[in-house]
Design a protein around this motif. Structure first.
Motif, short mmCIF file in Angstrom:
data_model
loop_
_atom_site.label_atom_id
_atom_site.label_comp_id
_atom_site.label_asym_id
_atom_site.label_seq_id
_atom_site.Cartn_x
_atom_site.Cartn_y
_atom_site.Cartn_z
N VAL A 16 0.86 -1.18 0.00
CA VAL A 16 0.00 0.00 0.00
C VAL A 16 0.90 1.23 0.00
CG1 VAL A 16 -1.81 1.27 1.19
CG2 VAL A 16 -1.80 -1.23 1.27
N LEU A 17 0.78 2.05 -1.05
CA LEU A 17 1.66 3.21 -1.21
C LEU A 17 0.88 4.50 -1.26
CD1 LEU A 17 4.16 2.02 -3.99
CD2 LEU A 17 4.64 2.30 -1.56
N SER A 18 1.45 5.53 -0.63
CA SER A 18 0.91 6.88 -0.74
C SER A 18 2.07 7.85 -0.58
CB SER A 18 -0.16 7.12 0.32
OG SER A 18 -0.66 8.44 0.23
N ASP A 19 2.46 8.48 -1.68
CA ASP A 19 3.62 9.40 -1.65
C ASP A 19 3.49 10.39 -2.79
OD1 ASP A 19 6.00 10.73 -1.63
OD2 ASP A 19 7.26 8.96 -1.56
N SER A 20 3.35 11.65 -2.47
CA SER A 20 3.13 12.67 -3.50
C SER A 20 4.37 12.98 -4.32
CB SER A 20 2.61 13.96 -2.84
OG SER A 20 3.57 14.46 -1.93
#
Length: 413
Positions: A16-20
Motif C-alpha cells: 500500500v503506497l501513498s507518496d506525493s
C-alpha cells in the motif's frame, strides 16, 4: 540517498503506497495486493524487467489519484497478469491505456471486477474485450465512450457479466449499440444507471426479452430518459410480436427516481412474476407505468384486462403530478402479496386502491374510478371490497400498511 515513501502493510504479498513525490514504482512478482493512492508525481509502474512484466500472483490492483500516470504499466514488450481478479482505476486524468503494448489478463481471463472512475481519456473498450467480467462499474469516464457503452456484435465477452453500474456519463445516448445481438447478457442480474443525462432509454424490446437473470433495475437522475423499455427501431415488428408480453422472470426490484421526462416504464404489457418492490419517485411527465397498443382497447375478455403482480410487497409512487394510473387501458391490477402502499403527490390519478376479501383470501387491486359520486361507486362495488384510497379530501395521497392502518400521507414525511 534512496527516496523514502509512505507504505502501510508492506510485505512480500501486499503493498500500500501513498507518496506525493514518488515518480516510479517497481513491483515484485510475489505481490498479491497492490494499492497506490495520492502519488501525484507517479509516471511509471515497472519491474526489474522493463520490457516484459509478469506478475503471476497479483489478484487485486487499485490506483487512485495519480494525475501524471499515462499507462498503468509502461511495458514495451508484453504484460501478463494471469491471476488478476479485481482492478480499480480512479481519478487518473492522463491515463489513456492500461499498457502501450499487448497485454493479457490470463487465458482464460480471471478479471471479474473492473471499476473505472474519473478517467476521461482511458480507452475502456479494449479492457472490456480482453476480460470476462462479472462486475463492471463506469463512473464519469469522459468522452472515450462517445454515444454508447457496449457494441454487441455477436461476441461473448460479456457472457459472464452479472452487475453493471453506469454513473455520470454525460455523452451516453445508448447503452447497447446493437439490440439484435442478445446472447451476451444472459447473466446480467443488477443494472444501475445514475446521472446519464442524454440517455433516452435503457433497453430495446428485443434485448429486454432476453434478460433471464435481471433482478434489480435502478435508474436515477437521467434527464432525457423517456422510457425504460423502448420499441426497436430496426424494423417494425409483426403485429403478433407486439402482443407478446416482455417477460422478466427474475426481476425483483425496480427503482426509478428523478427522471422527469419519463413517460412510461414499458411500451406495453410485461410479465413480472417475481417483482417485490416498485418505486417511482420524481417523474413530472409520467402518465402510466405500462403503455398500451391500440388493439388492447378492443378486447372484451375481462381476464385479459387483469394484470397480476403476485409477489409485489412494496409499492411507492411519489411526486408524479401527471400520473393517471398503471395503464391508460382499463386494466385491473391485482397485488395479492402487497404489504406497503404509499402514494404521495399524485393529484391526477384516476385509479382507486381496494382491498378485496373473498374465498381465496385478502388482496389489493386497482380500479379506474368513474365520474360518479362516491355513493354511486360504492353501490357498484362488492360488499367485500374496501376502498383504501385515495379519498376526496387527501389530494391523491395514500399511506397503507397491511399490518397497520390507512392514513393520509403528509408532505413532510
Amino acid at each position: 540517498m534512496e527516496k523514502q515513501f509512505s507504505a502501510i502493510g508492506l510485505n512480500d504479498q501486499e503493498l500500500v503506497l501513498s507518496d506525493s513525490t514518488l515518480e516510479q514504482i517497481e513491483l515484485s512478482q510475489s505481490l498479491k495486493v497492490v494499492t497506490i493512492k495520492d502519488c501525484h508525481a507517479l509516471k511509471q509502474i515497472t519491474s526489474d524487467h522493463t520490457n516484459r512484466l509478469c506478475l503471476p500472483a497479483l489478484k487485486t490492483l487499485e490506483i487512485t489519484d495519480c494525475g501524471l500516470l499515462e499507462y498503468v504499466f509502461t511495458i514495451t514488450d508484453r504484460l501478463e497478469l494471469p491471476q488478476l481478479q479485481w482492478l480499480a482505476l480512479k481519478k487518473l486524468e492522463r491515463l489513456t491505456s492500461f499498457c502501450p503494448r499487448e497485454f493479457s489478463f490470463g487465458s482464460p481471463s480471471n478479471l471479474e471486477v473492473l471499476e473505472v472512475e474519473a478517467c476521461p481519456n482511458l480507452r475502456i473498450s479494449e479492457m472490456i474485450k480482453r476480460s470476462k467480467l462479472k462486475d463492471l462499474c463506469l463512473s464519469n469516464v469522459g468522452n472515450q465512450l462517445y454515444e454508447y457503452i457496449i457494441q454487441l456484435q455477436g461476441e461473448y465477452f460479456l457472457s459472464d457479466l452479472e452487475k453493471l453500474r453506469l454513473k455520470e456519463i454525460s455523452e451516453l445516448k445508448v447503452i447497447w449499440k446493437d439490440p439484435r445481438q442478445i446472447a451476451t447478457l444472459q447473466n446480467l442480474a443488477f443494472l444501475e444507471v445514475f446521472k446519464c443525462n442524454k440517455l433516452g432509454n435503457i433497453f430495446s424490446v428485443v434485448l429486454a426479452r432476453n434478460l433471464p437473470q435481471l433482478s434489480h433495475l435502478v435508474v436515477e437522475e437521467c434527464e432525457e430518459l423517456e422510457q425504460v423499455v423502448v420499441q426497436d427501431r430496426i424494423s417494425s415488428p409483426p403485429t403478433t410480436a407486439r402482443h407478446i408480453p416482455v417477460f422478466f422472470p427474475n426481476l425483483e426490484v425496480i427503482r426509478i427516481r428523478n427522471c422527469n421526462k419519463l413517460k412510461s416504464l414499458f411500451p406495453f404489457k410485461v410479465r413480472l412474476p417475481k417483482l417485490e418492490k416498485l418505486e417511482v419517485n420524481g417523474a413530472s411527465h409520467l402518465r402510466e407505468i405500462f403503455g398500451h397498443d391500440s388493439e388492447e382497447n378492443k378486447t372484451t375478455d375481462e381476464k385479459a384486462k387483469e394484470i397480476l403482480l403476485p409477489e409485489l410487497t412494496e409499492l411507492l409512487l411519489q411526486n408524479l403530478p401527471k400520473f393517471i394510473g398503471f395503464s391508460a387501458v382499463a386494466y385491473d391490477f391485482v397485488f395479492p402479496a402487497l404489504v406497503t402502499l404509499r402514494v404521495t403527490k399524485c393529484p391526477s390519478m384516476i385509479i382507486g386502491f381496494y382491498i378485496n376479501d373473498d374465498s381465496e383470501g385478502s388482496y389489493v387491486l386497482t380500479k379506474i374510478e368513474q365520474s360518479k359520486s362516491s355513493t354511486e361507486r360504492n353501490v357498484e362495488r362488492s360488499v367485500t371490497m374496501q376502498n383504501i384510497g385515495p379519498h376526496s379530501n387527501d389530494d391523491g395521497n395514500i399511506e397503507w400498511d397491511r399490518h397497520g392502518t390507512t392514513s393520509r400521507s403528509q408532505d413532510d414525511k
